[in-house]
Motif scaffolding. Structure first.
Motif, short mmCIF file in Angstrom:
data_model
loop_
_atom_site.label_atom_id
_atom_site.label_comp_id
_atom_site.label_asym_id
_atom_site.label_seq_id
_atom_site.Cartn_x
_atom_site.Cartn_y
_atom_site.Cartn_z
N ALA A 1 0.84 -1.21 0.00
CA ALA A 1 0.00 0.00 0.00
C ALA A 1 0.87 1.26 0.00
O ALA A 1 0.59 2.22 -0.73
N GLU A 2 1.94 1.26 0.79
CA GLU A 2 2.85 2.41 0.84
C GLU A 2 3.54 2.62 -0.50
O GLU A 2 3.72 3.76 -0.94
N MET A 3 3.95 1.53 -1.16
CA MET A 3 4.58 1.67 -2.48
C MET A 3 3.60 2.24 -3.49
O MET A 3 3.97 3.10 -4.29
N ALA A 4 2.35 1.79 -3.45
CA ALA A 4 1.33 2.31 -4.37
C ALA A 4 1.08 3.79 -4.11
O ALA A 4 1.00 4.59 -5.05
N LEU A 5 1.01 4.17 -2.85
CA LEU A 5 0.80 5.57 -2.50
C LEU A 5 1.97 6.42 -2.99
O LEU A 5 1.76 7.48 -3.60
N ALA A 6 3.19 5.97 -2.76
CA ALA A 6 4.37 6.72 -3.19
C ALA A 6 4.43 6.85 -4.72
O ALA A 6 4.84 7.88 -5.24
N ARG A 7 4.01 5.81 -5.41
CA ARG A 7 4.06 5.83 -6.87
C ARG A 7 2.97 6.73 -7.47
O ARG A 7 3.21 7.47 -8.41
N HIS A 8 1.76 6.66 -6.89
CA HIS A 8 0.62 7.35 -7.51
C HIS A 8 0.27 8.69 -6.87
O HIS A 8 -0.42 9.50 -7.49
N ALA A 9 0.70 8.91 -5.64
CA ALA A 9 0.41 10.18 -4.96
C ALA A 9 1.63 10.58 -4.12
O ALA A 9 1.59 10.60 -2.89
N PRO A 10 2.74 10.91 -4.78
CA PRO A 10 3.98 11.16 -4.04
C PRO A 10 3.88 12.32 -3.05
O PRO A 10 4.47 12.25 -1.97
N ALA A 11 3.15 13.38 -3.37
CA ALA A 11 3.04 14.51 -2.43
C ALA A 11 2.32 14.07 -1.16
O ALA A 11 2.71 14.45 -0.05
N LEU A 12 1.28 13.26 -1.31
CA LEU A 12 0.57 12.74 -0.15
C LEU A 12 1.48 11.82 0.67
O LEU A 12 1.50 11.90 1.91
N ALA A 13 2.23 10.99 0.00
CA ALA A 13 3.16 10.10 0.71
C ALA A 13 4.18 10.92 1.50
O ALA A 13 4.49 10.59 2.65
#
Length: 125
Positions: free
Chosen positions: A83-95
């Motif tokens: 989930a963290e990898m997906a967040l970093a890939r698709h929403a880097p500012a949010l990550a």
């Protein structure tokens, strides 16, 4: 930095020899090891920030990657890691915001070593 260096090296290998060899980067979560005793002593404990995972989970992920028909590019060893990898890939500012909040206001809220980070992000201690 060393983890990013390893990922960059894997990216380079993938570009240079990826047509002949599969290159997979495995991203384990925190695995209990002696290194954590020294980071705790330095005031950089990951307790409360990252959940330790059993070594067997990491081994299983590596074996699955090695035996896969096509080498996966990136492998997280836990559901949370995926989930963290997906967040970093698709929403880097949010990550980035999640990481800053975790470090500045979470488990490191009272840690003197995180003072500069808290100050830069409006949470001086």
């Amino acid at each position: 930095m060393s983890k990013r260096a390893l990922a960059a090296y894997a990216d380079t290998l993938r570009l240079e020899v990826g047509t002949h060899v599969g290159v997979t980067t495995v991203y384990p979560s925190m695995v209990n090891s002696p290194i954590h005793a020294s980071t705790r002593a330095a005031g950089l404990s990951l307790d409360g920030v990252s959940r330790p995972e059993p070594l067997e989970g990491v081994v299983s992920a590596v074996v699955a990657a090695i035996t896969a028909r096509r080498a996966p590019r990136d492998v997280a060893t836990t559901r949370r890691g995926r989930a963290e990898m997906a967040l970093a890939r698709h929403a880097p500012a949010l990550a980035d915001r999640v990481v800053r909040r975790t470090v500045a206001a979470g488990a490191f809220a009272e840690d003197p070593l995180a003072e500069g980070l808290r100050r830069r992000h409006g949470r001086a201690g």
